[in-house]
Design an enzyme around this catalytic site. Structure first.
Site, mmCIF file in Angstrom:
data_model
loop_
_atom_site.group_PDB
_atom_site.id
_atom_site.type_symbol
_atom_site.label_atom_id
_atom_site.label_comp_id
_atom_site.label_asym_id
_atom_site.label_seq_id
_atom_site.Cartn_x
_atom_site.Cartn_y
_atom_site.Cartn_z
ATOM 1 N N HIS A 138 -6.734 -3.060 0.305
ATOM 2 C CA HIS A 138 -6.363 -1.598 0.771
ATOM 3 C C HIS A 138 -6.210 -0.751 -0.454
ATOM 4 O O HIS A 138 -6.641 0.490 -0.785
ATOM 5 C CB HIS A 138 -4.987 -1.733 1.703
ATOM 6 C CG HIS A 138 -4.601 -0.342 1.967
ATOM 7 N ND1 HIS A 138 -4.573 -0.063 3.371
ATOM 8 C CD2 HIS A 138 -4.135 0.679 1.514
ATOM 9 C CE1 HIS A 138 -4.131 1.190 3.550
ATOM 10 N NE2 HIS A 138 -3.656 1.779 2.323
ATOM 11 N N GLU A 139 -5.342 -1.359 -1.262
ATOM 12 C CA GLU A 139 -4.978 -0.454 -2.647
ATOM 13 C C GLU A 139 -6.066 -0.293 -3.438
ATOM 14 O O GLU A 139 -6.337 0.668 -4.150
ATOM 15 C CB GLU A 139 -3.728 -1.075 -3.546
ATOM 16 C CG GLU A 139 -2.586 -1.418 -2.453
ATOM 17 C CD GLU A 139 -2.068 0.016 -1.811
ATOM 18 O OE1 GLU A 139 -2.166 1.013 -2.242
ATOM 19 O OE2 GLU A 139 -1.302 -0.179 -0.610
ATOM 20 N N HIS A 185 -7.926 2.325 -2.473
ATOM 21 C CA HIS A 185 -7.359 3.678 -2.649
ATOM 22 C C HIS A 185 -7.978 4.428 -4.032
ATOM 23 O O HIS A 185 -8.182 5.500 -4.395
ATOM 24 C CB HIS A 185 -5.867 3.922 -2.845
ATOM 25 C CG HIS A 185 -5.340 3.951 -1.648
ATOM 26 N ND1 HIS A 185 -5.443 5.271 -1.066
ATOM 27 C CD2 HIS A 185 -4.225 3.305 -0.804
ATOM 28 C CE1 HIS A 185 -4.659 5.105 0.143
ATOM 29 N NE2 HIS A 185 -3.976 4.096 0.138
ATOM 30 N N GLY A 229 2.774 -1.318 -0.915
ATOM 31 C CA GLY A 229 1.825 -1.078 -1.785
ATOM 32 C C GLY A 229 1.535 0.253 -2.156
ATOM 33 O O GLY A 229 1.676 1.206 -1.142
ATOM 34 N N GLN A 271 -2.227 8.146 -4.522
ATOM 35 C CA GLN A 271 -1.264 8.701 -3.474
ATOM 36 C C GLN A 271 0.060 9.561 -3.902
ATOM 37 O O GLN A 271 0.731 10.000 -3.175
ATOM 38 C CB GLN A 271 -0.814 7.500 -2.866
ATOM 39 C CG GLN A 271 -1.775 6.417 -1.888
ATOM 40 C CD GLN A 271 -1.376 5.589 -1.136
ATOM 41 O OE1 GLN A 271 -1.111 4.274 -1.799
ATOM 42 N NE2 GLN A 271 -0.851 5.592 -0.014
ATOM 43 N N CYS A 307 -0.122 3.080 5.960
ATOM 44 C CA CYS A 307 -0.531 3.645 4.788
ATOM 45 C C CYS A 307 0.569 4.606 4.392
ATOM 46 O O CYS A 307 0.878 5.540 5.319
ATOM 47 C CB CYS A 307 -1.932 4.316 4.741
ATOM 48 S SG CYS A 307 -2.341 4.965 3.094
ATOM 49 N N LEU A 308 1.029 4.943 3.289
ATOM 50 C CA LEU A 308 1.981 5.906 3.064
ATOM 51 C C LEU A 308 1.646 7.231 3.034
ATOM 52 O O LEU A 308 2.415 8.315 3.234
ATOM 53 C CB LEU A 308 2.822 5.645 1.936
ATOM 54 C CG LEU A 308 3.793 4.343 1.815
ATOM 55 C CD1 LEU A 308 4.428 4.125 0.504
ATOM 56 C CD2 LEU A 308 5.029 4.496 2.809
HETATM 57 ZN ZN LIG Z 1 -2.686 3.215 1.546
#
Ligand SMILES: [Zn+2]
Length: 169
Positions: free
Chosen positions: A134-135, A138, A45, A50, A92-93
């Site tokens: 999670h997304e 963000h 995701g 991000q 998480c990236l």
């Molecule tokens: Zn993330």
């Protein structure tokens, strides 16, 4: 095009994204680039903040590029319902190599627009619910660090600060 993924604590990760109002080629290009960037980073995701774009846009693919039918694009997403509770590990990236257990709802129903501006609803359970939550966090300017227990948050912050000091973040 592979975009640069920003890392915590970049300010773009900590403020809510702007709602998308124009469903044009620029949006479609952003979505295509976000998929490419997510696959390159081996993530499932990715949210626009991000990649330093402060907009309410998310891409998800739990199959990691293996099944095109699992590609999900959420524009201006909202959580309509959530129920239950699951406790599991997340990464998480924007937090390279950090994995931590986080509590999330077990099931969610969301609504969102597609890249043509059409609204749809979707249900998610287990990993998909976790990914939605999670997304969507963000695009609301919330990172998963904020969802950890205070103890785990301070331990992870200490690890991150050390990595930053050593130039490994
Ligand atoms: Zn993330």
């Amino acid at each position: 095009m592979i975009l640069k993924i920003v890392k915590y604590p970049d300010p773009v990760l900590l403020k809510p994204g702007e709602p998308v109002t124009e469903f044009n080629d620029e949006l479609k290009k952003l979505v295509a680039d976000m998929f490419e960037t997510m696959y390159d980073g081996q993530g499932v995701g990715l949210a626009a903040p991000q990649v330093a774009v402060s907009k309410r846009v998310i891409v998800i693919d739990l199959s990691n590029k293996r099944d095109p039918e699992q590609k999900i694009v959420l524009v201006n997403p909202e959580i309509i319902e959530s129920e239950g509770r699951q406790y599991g590990e997340e990464g998480c990236l924007s937090f390279p190599d950090l994995r931590e257990k986080v509590v999330r709802a077990e099931k969610v129903r969301i609504r969102a627009q597609n890249t043509d501006g059409e609204w749809f609803e979707m249900d998610g359970e287990e990993l998909l619910a976790r990914c939605f939550l999670h997304e969507i966090d963000h695009v609301d300017g919330i990172v998963f660090l904020a969802r950890m227990s205070p103890l785990k948050r301070s331990l992870n912050l200490r690890t991150i600060r050390k990595l930053q000091r050593d130039g490994n973040w």
